[in-house]
Structure formats: structure tokens, C-alpha cells
Design a protein around this motif. Structure first.
Motif, mmCIF file in Angstrom:
data_model
loop_
_atom_site.group_PDB
_atom_site.id
_atom_site.type_symbol
_atom_site.label_atom_id
_atom_site.label_comp_id
_atom_site.label_asym_id
_atom_site.label_seq_id
_atom_site.Cartn_x
_atom_site.Cartn_y
_atom_site.Cartn_z
ATOM 1 N N GLN A 135 0.850 -1.183 0.000
ATOM 2 C CA GLN A 135 0.000 0.000 0.000
ATOM 3 C C GLN A 135 0.886 1.234 0.000
ATOM 4 O OE1 GLN A 135 -3.533 0.052 -0.099
ATOM 5 N NE2 GLN A 135 -3.033 2.168 -0.615
ATOM 6 N N ASN A 136 0.526 2.228 -0.799
ATOM 7 C CA ASN A 136 1.313 3.467 -0.825
ATOM 8 C C ASN A 136 1.300 4.122 0.551
ATOM 9 O OD1 ASN A 136 -1.550 4.137 -1.496
ATOM 10 N ND2 ASN A 136 -0.768 6.233 -1.437
ATOM 11 N N ASN B 298 -1.190 7.393 2.848
ATOM 12 C CA ASN B 298 -2.455 7.245 2.141
ATOM 13 C C ASN B 298 -3.587 7.448 3.137
ATOM 14 O OD1 ASN B 298 -4.047 6.638 -0.189
ATOM 15 N ND2 ASN B 298 -4.479 4.634 0.683
ATOM 16 N N THR C 33 -6.140 4.093 -8.879
ATOM 17 C CA THR C 33 -5.605 2.745 -8.755
ATOM 18 C C THR C 33 -4.194 2.732 -9.324
ATOM 19 O OG1 THR C 33 -7.808 1.804 -9.027
ATOM 20 C CG2 THR C 33 -5.956 0.319 -9.391
ATOM 21 N N ARG D 255 -1.180 0.086 -10.629
ATOM 22 C CA ARG D 255 -1.080 -1.306 -11.082
ATOM 23 C C ARG D 255 0.361 -1.654 -11.407
ATOM 24 N NH1 ARG D 255 -6.177 -1.170 -15.277
ATOM 25 N NH2 ARG D 255 -7.726 -0.689 -13.697
ATOM 26 N N MET E 272 -0.953 -6.763 -10.298
ATOM 27 C CA MET E 272 -1.344 -6.488 -8.914
ATOM 28 C C MET E 272 -1.807 -5.037 -8.860
ATOM 29 S SD MET E 272 1.745 -8.330 -6.881
ATOM 30 C CE MET E 272 2.940 -8.396 -8.191
ATOM 31 N N ARG F 226 -3.649 -1.749 -6.312
ATOM 32 C CA ARG F 226 -4.104 -1.185 -5.037
ATOM 33 C C ARG F 226 -4.710 0.188 -5.307
ATOM 34 N NH1 ARG F 226 -2.744 -3.611 -0.203
ATOM 35 N NH2 ARG F 226 -1.220 -5.258 -0.375
ATOM 36 N N THR F 227 -5.496 0.653 -4.347
ATOM 37 C CA THR F 227 -6.157 1.954 -4.478
ATOM 38 C C THR F 227 -5.507 2.958 -3.542
ATOM 39 O OG1 THR F 227 -8.224 0.852 -5.004
ATOM 40 C CG2 THR F 227 -8.381 3.131 -4.268
ATOM 41 N N MET F 228 -5.377 4.184 -4.037
ATOM 42 C CA MET F 228 -4.866 5.285 -3.209
ATOM 43 C C MET F 228 -5.840 6.461 -3.317
ATOM 44 S SD MET F 228 -1.560 6.494 -5.344
ATOM 45 C CE MET F 228 -1.561 6.519 -7.106
#
Length: 117
Positions: free
Chosen positions: A37-38, A41, A99, A101, A109, A111-113
Motif C-alpha cells: 500500500q502506498n 495514504n 488505482t 497497477r 497487482m 491497489r487503491t490510493m
């Protein structure tokens, strides 16, 4: 708009000169491939995206808006195994959910930020 935003992000990579350091900091690692995860965030302008590669591979790291359009390409290169931290400057993007990627070896893969301004 997406093309100009992508150009802005790609231009910031020119500061990295060393081939091993071209896409942010890298540390060797024997871990499995993973996308973290960033952090931080949510964020307002700058965040870091970390990922681990367990072998050398062609890697693409992109940021997408809610419509699925690419707004930034952060990495698009063959990268050695190891842990990478890629800085992302989103000052030109509006508040909202995005998102990111990581694509390599046919695997994606994501993830959402959240950007809050």
C-alpha cells in the motif's frame, strides 16, 4: 489530459541516472513479488509506492483514474530482483480515488490510493 499528465510524471524520472537506481531506491530481497500500500495514504501531493520483485522481469507501474485511463506511468523497464520505492508526485491530479497497477510476467497487482487536496 491523460497524455500531458503522463508526460509530466515521466519527465520527473530523468533525474535518476544510474540504471539500477533509475526508478527510485532499490534494496536486494529474496521475498516473493508483492505490491505494498502506498504511504502515506490518503495524501495531498506526494506518496511512495513500494514493491518487491523476486526475479528480474519487465515491469510496468501505472496510475489509473476512476475511468481506468492511465494518468501516469511510473516505471516501464526491465528491473532486477529486489525491493523498490517509487516516489509519486500527484500535484497535477484532482482529489479522488486512483488505482496503481504493477504488471510483470503476465501478472497484475493493483491497489487503491486516495488523493485529498
Amino acid at each position: 489530459l491523460a497524455a500531458s499528465s503522463e508526460q509530466k510524471s515521466t519527465a520527473s524520472l530523468s533525474a535518476y541516472q544510474s540504471p539500477k537506481q533509475q526508478y527510485g531506491s532499490r534494496q536486494t530481497s529474496n521475498d516473493k513479488t508483492a505490491l505494498a500500500q502506498n504511504h502515506p495514504n490518503p495524501f495531498s501531493e506526494k506518496t511512495d509506492i513500494r514493491f518487491v520483485l523476486n526475479h528480474t522481469s519487465r515491469v510496468t507501474l501505472t496510475v489509473h483514474n476512476a475511468l481506468g485511463q492511465i494518468v501516469s506511468t511510473l516505471a516501464d523497464a526491465r528491473m532486477d530482483a529486489g525491493e523498490y520505492t517509487i516516489p509519486f508526485d500527484a500535484h497535477y491530479l484532482a482529489s479522488g480515488a486512483y488505482t496503481y497497477r504493477l504488471a510483470m510476467d503476465g501478472q497484475i497487482m493493483a491497489r487503491t490510493m486516495i488523493i485529498l487536496k
